[in-house]
Design an enzyme around this catalytic site. Sequence first.
Site, PDB file in Angstrom:
ATOM      1  N   HIS A  18      92.337  61.682 -53.774  1.00 43.36           N
ATOM      2  CA  HIS A  18      92.853  60.199 -52.984  1.00 43.36           C
ATOM      3  C   HIS A  18      92.164  60.119 -51.483  1.00 43.36           C
ATOM      4  CE1 HIS A  18      97.311  61.180 -54.776  1.00 43.36           C
ATOM      5  NE2 HIS A  18      96.422  59.900 -55.204  1.00 43.36           N
ATOM      6  N   LYS A  42     109.039  57.310 -61.194  1.00 45.19           N
ATOM      7  CA  LYS A  42     108.571  58.655 -61.009  1.00 45.19           C
ATOM      8  C   LYS A  42     109.641  59.520 -60.052  1.00 45.19           C
ATOM      9  CE  LYS A  42     103.545  58.181 -61.409  1.00 45.19           C
ATOM     10  NZ  LYS A  42     102.297  58.290 -60.477  1.00 45.19           N
ATOM     11  N   ARG A  96      89.833  58.060 -62.328  1.00 49.41           N
ATOM     12  CA  ARG A  96      89.153  59.263 -63.059  1.00 49.41           C
ATOM     13  C   ARG A  96      88.624  59.218 -64.258  1.00 49.41           C
ATOM     14  NH1 ARG A  96      94.704  61.731 -61.280  1.00 49.41           N
ATOM     15  NH2 ARG A  96      95.388  59.925 -62.353  1.00 49.41           N
ATOM     16  N   SER A 133      98.476  64.103 -58.562  1.00 53.86           N
ATOM     17  CA  SER A 133      99.666  64.650 -57.797  1.00 53.86           C
ATOM     18  C   SER A 133     100.466  65.329 -58.720  1.00 53.86           C
ATOM     19  CB  SER A 133     100.367  63.423 -57.188  1.00 53.86           C
ATOM     20  OG  SER A 133      99.285  62.803 -56.102  1.00 53.86           O
TER      21      SER A 133
HETATM   22  O1  PNS Z   1      99.980  56.940 -57.263  1.00 51.45           O
HETATM   23  P1  PNS Z   1     100.710  55.978 -58.495  1.00 51.45           P
HETATM   24  O2  PNS Z   1     102.096  56.515 -58.692  1.00 51.45           O
HETATM   25  O3  PNS Z   1      99.867  55.890 -59.547  1.00 51.45           O
HETATM   26  O4  PNS Z   1     100.637  54.660 -57.867  1.00 51.45           O
HETATM   27  C1  PNS Z   1     101.429  53.545 -58.684  1.00 51.45           C
HETATM   28  C2  PNS Z   1     101.472  52.157 -57.705  1.00 51.45           C
HETATM   29  C3  PNS Z   1     102.468  52.606 -56.533  1.00 51.45           C
HETATM   30  C4  PNS Z   1     100.300  51.845 -57.213  1.00 51.45           C
HETATM   31  C5  PNS Z   1     102.123  51.487 -58.822  1.00 51.45           C
HETATM   32  O5  PNS Z   1     103.273  51.768 -59.265  1.00 51.45           O
HETATM   33  C6  PNS Z   1     102.250  49.834 -58.000  1.00 51.45           C
HETATM   34  O6  PNS Z   1     101.263  49.128 -57.915  1.00 51.45           O
HETATM   35  N1  PNS Z   1     103.555  49.683 -57.713  1.00 51.45           N
HETATM   36  C7  PNS Z   1     103.974  48.242 -57.093  1.00 51.45           C
HETATM   37  C8  PNS Z   1     105.173  47.334 -57.858  1.00 51.45           C
HETATM   38  C9  PNS Z   1     104.789  46.045 -58.048  1.00 51.45           C
HETATM   39  O7  PNS Z   1     104.330  45.271 -57.136  1.00 51.45           O
HETATM   40  N2  PNS Z   1     104.762  45.865 -59.417  1.00 51.45           N
HETATM   41  C10 PNS Z   1     104.326  44.377 -59.799  1.00 51.45           C
HETATM   42  C11 PNS Z   1     103.061  43.966 -60.268  1.00 51.45           C
HETATM   43  S1  PNS Z   1     101.813  45.150 -61.198  1.00 51.45           S
END
Ligand code: PNS
Length: 164
Positions: A18, A42, A96, A133
Site C-alpha cells: 500500500h 470483510k 498485484r 492485508s
Molecule cells: O482494501 P480493499 O478491501 O480491497 O478495498 C476495497 C474498497 C474499500 C476499495 C471497495 O470495497 C470499495 O470501493 N468500496 C466502496 C463502496 C462503493 O462505493 N461501492 C459502489 C461502487 S463500486
Amino acid sequence: MSSIAVVPGSFDPVTLGHLDVIRRAATIFDEVHVLVVHNPDKNAMLPIAERVGLLQKSIAEDPAITGNIIVASWSVGLLVDYCTEVGASVLVKGIRSQIDVAYETPMVLMNRSLANVETVFLLPEPAHAHVSSSLVRQVAALGGDVSEYVPPAVARYLDTTRPA
Ligand code: PNS
C-alpha cells in the site's frame, strides 16, 4: 487546476505494498487522499480509527513519501460521494496480479457510471506482490513475524497488542 486523487482501501492493516502505491500516487497527483473505507464484506481486525492512525504514522515515518497527502475515513455512502465532496476525479488502485484486475474491473466501470470518476491502476514493486492485508492478519494471528511486510509503525502496533 490541481489534480486530486483518492487511494481507497480497507488498510486493515496498511502494508508495504500500500505504501508503495501511495508514494507513487503522490508523485503523480497534486493532492492524494488516502481513504480508509469500511468494507462490510470483510471481518475487520482493526477499528477504523486505528487504521487511520497507523496510516498517518507510516506515511510520516517514510522519508520516500513526499507530497500533499491527507488520510481520512469513509463509513457511510458511496466512495464516489467522497470523491465529489473533495473534488477528486480519479481513484488509484494497486494491482498485484490479473486476479486484482478481474476483481477491480466491475468497480471501475460502476464508479465511472455513477459519477464519471476514473480509476488508475498502479503496479507496486514485484517484491510486494504476495503481500496482502488478509495474509498479514493471518500470519500475525498465528504468531508469525510480519515485520517484512508492514511499515515499522504497524509492526510495533501488532507487537504491543499481541496476546501474551
Ligand atoms: O482494501 P480493499 O478491501 O480491497 O478495498 C476495497 C474498497 C474499500 C476499495 C471497495 O470495497 C470499495 O470501493 N468500496 C466502496 C463502496 C462503493 O462505493 N461501492 C459502489 C461502487 S463500486
